[in-house]
Design an enzyme around this catalytic site. Structure first.
Site, PDB file in Angstrom:
ATOM      1  N   ALA A 125      20.074 -21.477 -25.979  1.00  0.00           N
ATOM      2  CA  ALA A 125      20.139 -22.905 -25.489  1.00  0.00           C
ATOM      3  C   ALA A 125      19.853 -23.106 -23.975  1.00  0.00           C
ATOM      4  O   ALA A 125      20.569 -21.931 -23.478  1.00  0.00           O
ATOM      5  CB  ALA A 125      21.542 -23.432 -26.061  1.00  0.00           C
ATOM      6  N   SER A 155       8.490 -13.154 -19.812  1.00  0.00           N
ATOM      7  CA  SER A 155       7.824 -12.095 -19.480  1.00  0.00           C
ATOM      8  C   SER A 155       6.860 -11.848 -20.367  1.00  0.00           C
ATOM      9  O   SER A 155       5.794 -11.491 -20.047  1.00  0.00           O
ATOM     10  CB  SER A 155       8.633 -10.980 -19.678  1.00  0.00           C
ATOM     11  OG  SER A 155       9.756 -11.108 -18.362  1.00  0.00           O
ATOM     12  N   ALA A 156       6.855 -12.542 -21.641  1.00  0.00           N
ATOM     13  CA  ALA A 156       5.957 -12.236 -22.633  1.00  0.00           C
ATOM     14  C   ALA A 156       4.598 -13.367 -21.961  1.00  0.00           C
ATOM     15  O   ALA A 156       3.497 -12.914 -22.442  1.00  0.00           O
ATOM     16  CB  ALA A 156       6.483 -12.786 -23.892  1.00  0.00           C
ATOM     17  N   HIS A 181      15.775 -18.093 -15.886  1.00  0.00           N
ATOM     18  CA  HIS A 181      14.865 -18.664 -16.702  1.00  0.00           C
ATOM     19  C   HIS A 181      14.644 -20.223 -16.382  1.00  0.00           C
ATOM     20  O   HIS A 181      15.244 -21.197 -16.880  1.00  0.00           O
ATOM     21  CB  HIS A 181      15.349 -18.653 -18.483  1.00  0.00           C
ATOM     22  CG  HIS A 181      14.316 -19.173 -19.232  1.00  0.00           C
ATOM     23  ND1 HIS A 181      13.048 -19.024 -19.543  1.00  0.00           N
ATOM     24  CD2 HIS A 181      14.726 -20.181 -20.260  1.00  0.00           C
ATOM     25  CE1 HIS A 181      12.565 -19.840 -20.358  1.00  0.00           C
ATOM     26  NE2 HIS A 181      13.699 -20.464 -21.021  1.00  0.00           N
TER      27      HIS A 181
END
Length: 329
Positions: A125, A155-156, A181
């Site tokens: 969350a 990162s992906a 993030h």
């Protein structure tokens, strides 16, 4: 949880777009033998319906017990995954969600701990770094057993964007986004590589890519969520698969290196007492240890700036009376 335990149990808290997509990813990939889904009372039937719907896929995948759960079902779970919270709306940053989601997080963590849960928390969350920190504070758990999805999705996205630019398989691109993030995240260009070849060297040998193109590429990665939210209202498929990957690493005791929201104790100079995105080794007992990539001066400054922003949000949030007691633990 022990590495030899065969029956792996996951409890999902929050059956919204992210939660249900995560549950679907677990079923598709044959991860865990038991999945319980917790929702608030007024949405309990949604959890019942999703459990039934997901169970109809089991003949095509692998056996699994799936059901609408209650908090007492957390007692013997290996992993509790928290996706519940107010979603990010168009125009909102992830940090704008703090006020809405901290109270939700406290109520969830309190109920999970009350059940006798002794496993690992995985938080998704948003704002994930702040809510991973609050989960640690509210639970009283060791920091190694409270993990956030961190910059795993970022990162992906970064690897995929580079792969498209270079016309190679994303699985052959190794690169990390670190920090929050969110808006203050940064790309670790100094350690990005393609099949072990430093990205800077690879670009010189293979094709001519201007620095401005790389800046634009990173900005697209950083702002990807805003773009998707403006188009379809929410992001959920990418993060669901990222959570499934983290879950697999934990349940299978892989000791995999993944970019996660990890507690900071000075790994990066002045970055302390917060959770923030960096690579870490993760296995059956949670975080085995952080992997401290040597950052160049510019990257170190960005890491410290990102942490400073997160710390300011945490300090402000936990200054409120209803949360202040957790900071004394």
């Amino acid at each position: 949880m022990t590495a030899t335990k065969q029956h792996k149990k996951v409890i999902l808290v929050g059956d919204g777009a992210v939660g249900s997509s995560y549950a679907f990813a677990l079923v598709n990939q044959g991860i865990a033998q038991e999945l319980g889904i917790i929702e608030i009372p007024q949405l309990f039937n949604k959890a019942v319906g999703d459990a039934e719907d997901l169970s109809h896929a089991l003949a095509f995948t692998s056996p699994k017990k799936i059901y609408a759960a209650k908090y007492e079902d957390c007692a013997d779970a290996d992993l509790v995954v928290i996706t519940a919270g107010a979603p990010q709306k168009p125009g909102e940053t992830r940090l704008d969600l703090v006020g809405k989601n901290l109270a939700i997080n406290k109520s969830i963590v309190t109920e999970v701990v009350k059940s006798g849960f002794k496993g690992i928390f995985l938080v998704a969350a948003n704002p994930v770094d702040v809510l991973t920190y609050s989960t640690w504070k509210f639970s009283g758990f060791p920091k190694e057993r409270v993990i956030g999805s961190g910059t795993s999705l970022d990162s992906a996205r970064f690897r995929q964007a580079l792969a498209e630019k270079l016309d190679v398989d994303a699985r052959s691109v190794h690169a990390y986004i670190m920090g929050e993030h969110g808006d203050s995240e940064f790309a670790v260009w100094s350690h990005a590589n393609v099949a072990g070849v430093n990205l800077e060297s690879y670009l010189k040998d293979v094709q001519n890519v201007e620095e401005a193109e790389l800046v634009e590429l990173f900005e697209g990665v950083r702002d990807a969520a805003y773009s998707i939210i403006n188009k379809k209202g929410a992001t959920f498929y990418g993060i669901a698969v990222a959570l499934a990957r983290i879950t697999k690493a934990i349940l299978n005791d892989e000791n995999a290196v993944l970019p996660l929201s990890v507690f900071q104790e000075g790994q990066y100079a002045n970055v302390t007492d917060c959770y923030i995105g960096q690579p870490a080794i993760v296995g059956a007992h949670g975080i085995v240890r952080p992997v401290n990539i040597p950052l160049n001066d510019a990257e170190q400054q960005k890491m410290e700036a990102s942490a400073k922003e997160l710390k300011a949000i945490i300090d402000e949030a936990f200054s409120k009376e209803e949360f202040a007691s957790a900071c004394k633990n």
